[in-house]
Write an enzyme that holds these catalytic residues in place. Structure first.
Site, PDB file in Angstrom:
ATOM      1  N   ALA A  46     -35.503  -3.265  -7.160  1.00  0.00           N
ATOM      2  CA  ALA A  46     -35.502  -4.558  -7.854  1.00  0.00           C
ATOM      3  C   ALA A  46     -34.603  -4.473  -9.084  1.00  0.00           C
ATOM      4  O   ALA A  46     -34.982  -4.861 -10.197  1.00  0.00           O
ATOM      5  CB  ALA A  46     -36.918  -4.984  -8.230  1.00  0.00           C
ATOM      6  N   HIS A  48     -32.076  -4.788 -12.047  1.00  0.00           N
ATOM      7  CA  HIS A  48     -31.612  -5.876 -12.895  1.00  0.00           C
ATOM      8  C   HIS A  48     -30.624  -5.300 -13.918  1.00  0.00           C
ATOM      9  O   HIS A  48     -30.252  -4.111 -13.821  1.00  0.00           O
ATOM     10  CB  HIS A  48     -32.790  -6.585 -13.575  1.00  0.00           C
ATOM     11  N   HIS A  51     -31.322  -1.880 -15.436  1.00  0.00           N
ATOM     12  CA  HIS A  51     -30.945  -0.728 -14.610  1.00  0.00           C
ATOM     13  C   HIS A  51     -29.429  -0.552 -14.615  1.00  0.00           C
ATOM     14  O   HIS A  51     -28.928   0.567 -14.668  1.00  0.00           O
ATOM     15  CB  HIS A  51     -31.415  -0.927 -13.169  1.00  0.00           C
ATOM     16  N   GLU A 166     -35.641   3.076 -22.396  1.00  0.00           N
ATOM     17  CA  GLU A 166     -36.550   3.158 -23.551  1.00  0.00           C
ATOM     18  C   GLU A 166     -37.669   2.130 -23.452  1.00  0.00           C
ATOM     19  O   GLU A 166     -38.661   2.235 -24.153  1.00  0.00           O
ATOM     20  CB  GLU A 166     -35.759   2.946 -24.851  1.00  0.00           C
ATOM     21  N   ARG A 205     -40.853  -7.181 -13.277  1.00  0.00           N
ATOM     22  CA  ARG A 205     -42.049  -8.033 -13.151  1.00  0.00           C
ATOM     23  C   ARG A 205     -41.828  -9.427 -13.741  1.00  0.00           C
ATOM     24  O   ARG A 205     -42.653 -10.312 -13.521  1.00  0.00           O
ATOM     25  CB  ARG A 205     -43.245  -7.370 -13.820  1.00  0.00           C
TER      26      ARG A 205
END
Ligand code: PAF
Length: 325
Positions: A46, A48, A51, A166, A205
């Site tokens: 997933a 985004h 990442h 982080e 999420r």
């Protein structure tokens, strides 16, 4: 045969190679060794922009001839009963595009049976006391599951550098500690949280949030910024990242009390919103052991928050630096 240096794919070749089996991935690693310049970005998919920024940081660290592997694996061991393992988004095709665009060479996306080839491991990593508070308190065993898969993926991907966000501050802290305590030959690199323009921290999420829930969720980052700024006001002589006393340009603050009070006030207000913010914890911790800082703390600290909005659990944090009085 001596290992070849990793080369980026040429024109017309795929930008990123996908492996789902350990054997094929291992063969590729052996073929394209890039000594001292191998990086991994571990993900549960997933992907985004958060990442993508980790992948870009990994690429920048190892250079054009280095090897950047992105792992995509939704690790059942770190989900508790009733958590969102089944509904966790699986978006491999889109993930490949994000990984390729951000500069990854390989995506390693093994099925569960490849990672846990001999079934559920009966021997696991233990995060110990560092994994019991905060996230660990509401998710018992979560960090043991995280560390077990991170240890396995470090063995499988054999990186010189492993990049983690982080945003998952406690996760980053326990992974650093595992690498230190157990002499993993890898540098654990933390990369800054990526935020929407309005401050919401990017998270896989976030896609579960309705528009009103998203608006309530914004109070997480607002509370953290309020805490940070109140700490600064309490010590005007230490105001701002330009202050030379703050390594890495972290916001320099002086009073844990002022930081906690301001953040808490913003979160209390959010409890009255519709839908409300259901606070799990607000913590001001020393990242080396993930324990609450004392009033005379100096050095780095993490102001962290976790809350539920509707059925979605969100976390966020800001890093601060407490200057000597
Ligand atoms: O942060 C995550 O996505 C996961 O916890 C990790 C580090 C990939 C382990 O499954």
């Amino acid at each position: 045969m001596s290992p070849k240096l990793w080369r980026k794919a040429g024109p017309g070749e795929p930008d990123v190679e996908l492996f789902t089996s350990r054997a094929d991935f291992d063969a590729a690693l052996a073929q394209f060794a890039a000594p001292g310049r191998v990086a991994v970005v571990m993900t549960m998919g997933a992907l985004h922009d958060g990442h993508a920024s980790l992948i870009r940081a990994a690429r920048a660290r190892v250079g054009a001839k280095g090897l950047v592997t992105v792992t995509v694996f939704v690790n059942p061991l770190q989900f508790g009963a009733g958590e969102d393992l089944e509904r966790y988004p699986r978006t491999l095709d889109a993930d490949l595009e994000v990984a390729a665009a951000a500069g990854a060479d390989i995506v390693f996306a093994p099925p569960v049976g490849e990672v846990y080839a001999s079934g559920e491991p009966s021997v696991r990593m233990a995060a110990g006391p560092m994994g019991e508070g905060y996230e660990g308190a509401s998710r018992p065993g979560h960090f043991d599951g995280v560390l077990t898969v991170v240890a396995k993926l470090l063995h499988l991907t054999r990186p010189d550098f492993a990049f983690f966000g982080e945003k998952d501050a406690q996760q980053l802290a326990v992974i650093r500690r595992m690498a230190l305590d157990l002499d993993f030959p890898v540098e654990i690199v933390g990369a800054p949280t990526v935020r929407e323009a309005d401050g919401l921290a990017l998270s896989s999420r976030n896609r579960y949030l309705s528009a009103p829930e998203r608006s309530t969720a914004l109070t997480l980052s607002r509370a953290l910024f309020a805490g940070r700024d109140a700490g600064r006001q309490a010590a005007p002589e230490h105001s701002g990242p330009e202050n030379p006393g703050s390594p890495g340009g972290l916001p320099l603050v002086a009073s844990p009390e002022a930081v906690r009070t301001a953040a808490r006030a913003a979160l209390d207000e959010a409890a009255a919103l519709e839908p409300p913010l259901a606070l799990d914890y607000l913590a001001l911790v020393d990242p080396s052991g993930f324990t609450e800082v004392a009033d005379d703390h100096t050095g780095e600290a993490v102001l962290a928050v976790a809350a539920k909005v509707g059925t979605t659990r969100l976390i966020d944090n800001v890093r601060l630096w407490f200057g000597a009085a």
